[in-house]
Design a protein around this motif. Structure first.
Motif, PDB file in Angstrom:
ATOM      1  N   THR A  57      13.270  -8.771  -3.593  1.00 27.13           N
ATOM      2  CA  THR A  57      13.070  -8.468  -2.175  1.00 27.13           C
ATOM      3  C   THR A  57      11.698  -7.834  -1.974  1.00 27.13           C
ATOM      4  N   PRO A  58      10.911  -8.329  -1.003  1.00 30.29           N
ATOM      5  CA  PRO A  58       9.600  -7.717  -0.758  1.00 30.29           C
ATOM      6  C   PRO A  58       9.730  -6.235  -0.413  1.00 30.29           C
ATOM      7  N   ALA A  59       8.768  -5.448  -0.869  1.00 28.97           N
ATOM      8  CA  ALA A  59       8.802  -4.009  -0.624  1.00 28.97           C
ATOM      9  C   ALA A  59       7.387  -3.445  -0.657  1.00 28.97           C
ATOM     10  N   LEU A  60       7.238  -2.286  -0.050  1.00 29.21           N
ATOM     11  CA  LEU A  60       6.128  -1.398  -0.365  1.00 29.21           C
ATOM     12  C   LEU A  60       6.616  -0.520  -1.511  1.00 29.21           C
ATOM     13  N   TYR A  61       5.714  -0.073  -2.349  1.00 30.21           N
ATOM     14  CA  TYR A  61       6.113   0.715  -3.517  1.00 30.21           C
ATOM     15  C   TYR A  61       5.369   2.039  -3.532  1.00 30.21           C
ATOM     16  N   LEU A  62       6.112   3.106  -3.744  1.00 38.75           N
ATOM     17  CA  LEU A  62       5.505   4.411  -3.964  1.00 38.75           C
ATOM     18  C   LEU A  62       5.429   4.607  -5.473  1.00 38.75           C
ATOM     19  N   HIS A  63       4.215   4.693  -5.987  1.00 36.34           N
ATOM     20  CA  HIS A  63       3.997   4.802  -7.432  1.00 36.34           C
ATOM     21  C   HIS A  63       3.444   6.186  -7.738  1.00 36.34           C
ATOM     22  N   GLU A  64       4.173   6.935  -8.541  1.00 37.04           N
ATOM     23  CA  GLU A  64       3.727   8.248  -9.011  1.00 37.04           C
ATOM     24  C   GLU A  64       3.465   8.155 -10.506  1.00 37.04           C
ATOM     25  N   TYR A  65       2.282   8.594 -10.925  1.00 39.93           N
ATOM     26  CA  TYR A  65       1.976   8.593 -12.353  1.00 39.93           C
ATOM     27  C   TYR A  65       1.302   9.907 -12.726  1.00 39.93           C
ATOM     28  N   THR A  66       1.527  10.326 -13.966  1.00 41.60           N
ATOM     29  CA  THR A  66       0.975  11.583 -14.467  1.00 41.60           C
ATOM     30  C   THR A  66       0.235  11.311 -15.771  1.00 41.60           C
ATOM     31  N   ALA A  67      -1.005  11.768 -15.843  1.00 43.52           N
ATOM     32  CA  ALA A  67      -1.826  11.592 -17.046  1.00 43.52           C
ATOM     33  C   ALA A  67      -2.737  12.796 -17.183  1.00 43.52           C
ATOM     34  N   GLY A  68      -2.825  13.345 -18.376  1.00 40.54           N
ATOM     35  CA  GLY A  68      -3.703  14.483 -18.611  1.00 40.54           C
ATOM     36  C   GLY A  68      -3.388  15.683 -17.744  1.00 40.54           C
ATOM     37  N   GLY A  69      -2.125  15.834 -17.385  1.00 36.97           N
ATOM     38  CA  GLY A  69      -1.723  16.969 -16.565  1.00 36.97           C
ATOM     39  C   GLY A  69      -1.958  16.779 -15.076  1.00 36.97           C
ATOM     40  N   ILE A  70      -2.461  15.625 -14.660  1.00 34.93           N
ATOM     41  CA  ILE A  70      -2.719  15.348 -13.250  1.00 34.93           C
ATOM     42  C   ILE A  70      -1.703  14.325 -12.754  1.00 34.93           C
ATOM     43  N   THR A  71      -1.019  14.649 -11.656  1.00 41.64           N
ATOM     44  CA  THR A  71      -0.057  13.738 -11.046  1.00 41.64           C
ATOM     45  C   THR A  71      -0.657  13.141  -9.785  1.00 41.64           C
ATOM     46  N   VAL A  72      -0.568  11.833  -9.673  1.00 40.63           N
ATOM     47  CA  VAL A  72      -1.106  11.097  -8.529  1.00 40.63           C
ATOM     48  C   VAL A  72       0.007  10.222  -7.962  1.00 40.63           C
ATOM     49  N   ARG A  73       0.090  10.189  -6.631  1.00 32.80           N
ATOM     50  CA  ARG A  73       1.031   9.283  -5.973  1.00 32.80           C
ATOM     51  C   ARG A  73       0.272   8.399  -5.008  1.00 32.80           C
ATOM     52  N   GLY A  74       0.667   7.136  -4.943  1.00 29.10           N
ATOM     53  CA  GLY A  74       0.038   6.227  -4.011  1.00 29.10           C
ATOM     54  C   GLY A  74       1.012   5.196  -3.499  1.00 29.10           C
ATOM     55  N   LEU A  75       0.783   4.753  -2.278  1.00 31.87           N
ATOM     56  CA  LEU A  75       1.588   3.702  -1.674  1.00 31.87           C
ATOM     57  C   LEU A  75       0.920   2.372  -1.993  1.00 31.87           C
ATOM     58  N   VAL A  76       1.682   1.443  -2.566  1.00 32.45           N
ATOM     59  CA  VAL A  76       1.132   0.168  -3.032  1.00 32.45           C
ATOM     60  C   VAL A  76       1.665  -0.969  -2.173  1.00 32.45           C
ATOM     61  N   GLY A  77       0.746  -1.800  -1.689  1.00 32.63           N
ATOM     62  CA  GLY A  77       1.105  -2.965  -0.900  1.00 32.63           C
ATOM     63  C   GLY A  77      -0.066  -3.926  -0.858  1.00 32.63           C
ATOM     64  N   VAL A  78       0.049  -4.932  -0.017  1.00 30.35           N
ATOM     65  CA  VAL A  78      -1.004  -5.935   0.118  1.00 30.35           C
ATOM     66  C   VAL A  78      -1.909  -5.528   1.273  1.00 30.35           C
ATOM     67  N   LEU A  79      -3.129  -5.158   0.941  1.00 34.32           N
ATOM     68  CA  LEU A  79      -4.104  -4.713   1.931  1.00 34.32           C
ATOM     69  C   LEU A  79      -4.599  -5.894   2.751  1.00 34.32           C
ATOM     70  N   ASP A  80      -4.515  -5.796   4.060  1.00 38.92           N
ATOM     71  CA  ASP A  80      -4.999  -6.848   4.958  1.00 38.92           C
ATOM     72  C   ASP A  80      -6.525  -6.860   4.943  1.00 38.92           C
ATOM     73  N   VAL A  81      -7.116  -7.965   4.492  1.00 36.89           N
ATOM     74  CA  VAL A  81      -8.582  -8.092   4.459  1.00 36.89           C
ATOM     75  C   VAL A  81      -9.045  -9.259   5.333  1.00 36.89           C
ATOM     76  N   SER A  82      -8.196  -9.664   6.282  1.00 37.61           N
ATOM     77  CA  SER A  82      -8.471 -10.880   7.047  1.00 37.61           C
ATOM     78  C   SER A  82      -9.464 -10.686   8.180  1.00 37.61           C
ATOM     79  N   ARG A  83      -9.791  -9.433   8.511  1.00 36.70           N
ATOM     80  CA  ARG A  83     -10.710  -9.178   9.626  1.00 36.70           C
ATOM     81  C   ARG A  83     -11.947  -8.441   9.131  1.00 36.70           C
ATOM     82  N   ARG A  84     -13.119  -8.846   9.606  1.00 37.94           N
ATOM     83  CA  ARG A  84     -14.374  -8.178   9.268  1.00 37.94           C
ATOM     84  C   ARG A  84     -14.796  -7.286  10.427  1.00 37.94           C
ATOM     85  N   ALA A  85     -15.352  -6.132  10.090  1.00 40.70           N
ATOM     86  CA  ALA A  85     -15.806  -5.197  11.118  1.00 40.70           C
ATOM     87  C   ALA A  85     -17.143  -5.648  11.688  1.00 40.70           C
ATOM     88  N   ALA A  86     -17.221  -5.721  13.009  1.00 47.14           N
ATOM     89  CA  ALA A  86     -18.473  -6.087  13.674  1.00 47.14           C
ATOM     90  C   ALA A  86     -19.292  -4.859  14.032  1.00 47.14           C
TER      91      ALA A  86
END
Length: 374
Positions: A65-94
């Protein structure tokens, strides 16, 4: 065009959007294992078939099932969380006000082309690019509710990174996140060339698959990435060359003991050494400019000899190990502040290549996107 030229990648226009996708996920025992890179090795056209075999063997799974994913990872004592999905790149800024994604360094077009070709042959986005922004408290509250639920996966990978992964499938929650994130203005922390490859794929053959690319959005106010320096080795340039160039452009070159020189490293002070002699290079920086910009824009062009190339090193120990009177001069660089980088890109400027090192980055294989599965 000169294939070595560095250019500014195009700007994507808002509203910022991350779309759900069906994730491919390597088995935990393979994540962080260098040997897993063979899944994405040449011939790239054979990668889809190779991954199909991995799925049969239980080395890879596919979310149904399609989803957005919340990914939390810890390395070297630092914990990072990010929301993962497909970034819309279909429009260019004028216009600048329309921009949603901000690169902070230039790219080599040939490298972006190569990556776009590779993704086409693999029919994959192998890993998300890394974006950072200053998030809203309302968004953090939604994601706190997500984290209160049982994770989809929880494991420690072969590289020692700890991972927790949640799937956001609820339509109402996805709609709330879309509303909260629409006004986001995000900085590319890692993946400038992959971002540019996404744009090239979209230009070549616009479709549902190529209208976006895999991205992880990290809230710097929630789980900040560490921003470190990348030091320089001026290969072929001597210590005396650097001193003469500094004097020529009006910078104060102060010879010191090794300990005193390293102690002097600061936002307006670089450290110069060929391992035999040491100096603090005082770089008065005007507001909105970094010391590394002075190094590349003022000092390097004034050198009487070299550099034949500029080496980039993520640790002071590494660059110092390569410095010497007959090899090259090391320049230790202070780490920039995230807000300073944000102000520079907001002012429509780029930093020299490899001016920043956002850490830690997630291991490859946790989340993969198939371009055929849309």
């Amino acid at each position: 065009m000169d294939p070595s030229a560095v250019v500014t990648p195009p700007y994507v226009a808002g509203p910022f959007a991350l779309a759900p996708f069906r994730a491919l996920m390597m088995a935990p025992r393979l994540v962080g294992d260098p040997s897993s890179a063979r899944a994405f090795a040449r011939p790239y056209g054979a990668v889809p078939e190779r991954l199909d075999r991995w799925r049969v063997r239980g080395q890879l799974s596919r979310d149904d099932t399609p989803a957005l994913y919340l990914h939390e990872y810890t390395a070297g004592g630092i914990t990072v969380r990010g929301l993962v999905g497909v970034l819309d790149v279909s429009r260019r800024a004028a216009a600048p006000a329309e921009r949603a994604i901000f690169p902070h360094e230039g790219i080599h077009p040939a490298q972006a082309d190569e990556l776009a070709d590779r993704m086409t042959q693999m029919a994959l986005n192998p890993a998300p690019i890394l974006l950072v922004h200053r998030g809203r408290s309302e968004t953090r509250e939604i994601l706190r509710d997500v984290r209160a639920e049982a994770p989809l996966r929880e494991f420690t990978d072969r590289a020692g990174q700890q991972h927790r992964l949640w799937a956001v499938r609820d339509d109402e929650r996805q709609a709330l996140l879309a509303e909260q994130l629409a006004g986001t203005r995000a900085l590319i922390a890692d993946g400038h060339h992959r971002y540019s490859a996404y744009l090239r794929l979209q230009r070549r053959a616009p479709s549902t698959a190529t209208g976006g690319g895999l991205a992880m959005l990290v809230d710097q106010d929630d789980t900040p990435l560490f921003l470190g320096a990348i030091h320089r080795l001026l290969v072929g340039s001597r210590y005396d060359d650097v001193r003469a160039a500094a004097e020529h452009v009006g910078l104060r070159f102060q010879e010191l003991s090794p300990v005193a020189a390293v102690d002097a490293l600061a936002p307006d002070t670089l450290v110069v050494t060929d391992s035999a002699r040491w100096a603090a290079l005082h770089v008065p920086v005007r507001p909105g400019r970094l010391a590394i910009e002075v190094l590349h824009e003022d000092l390097v062009p004034a050198l009487a000899r070299g550099p034949h190339r500029i080496g980039h090193h993520h640790s002071a120990e590494d660059v110092l190990a390569h410095a010497g009177p007959e090899t090259g001069t090391a320049v230790l660089v202070p780490a920039p502040a995230v807000d300073h980088v944000l102000r520079i890109v907001a002012a429509d400027r780029l930093l020299p290549q490899k001016a920043t090192s956002f850490q830690p980055k997630p291991s490859t294989g946790v989340l993969i996107r198939s371009l055929r599965d849309v």
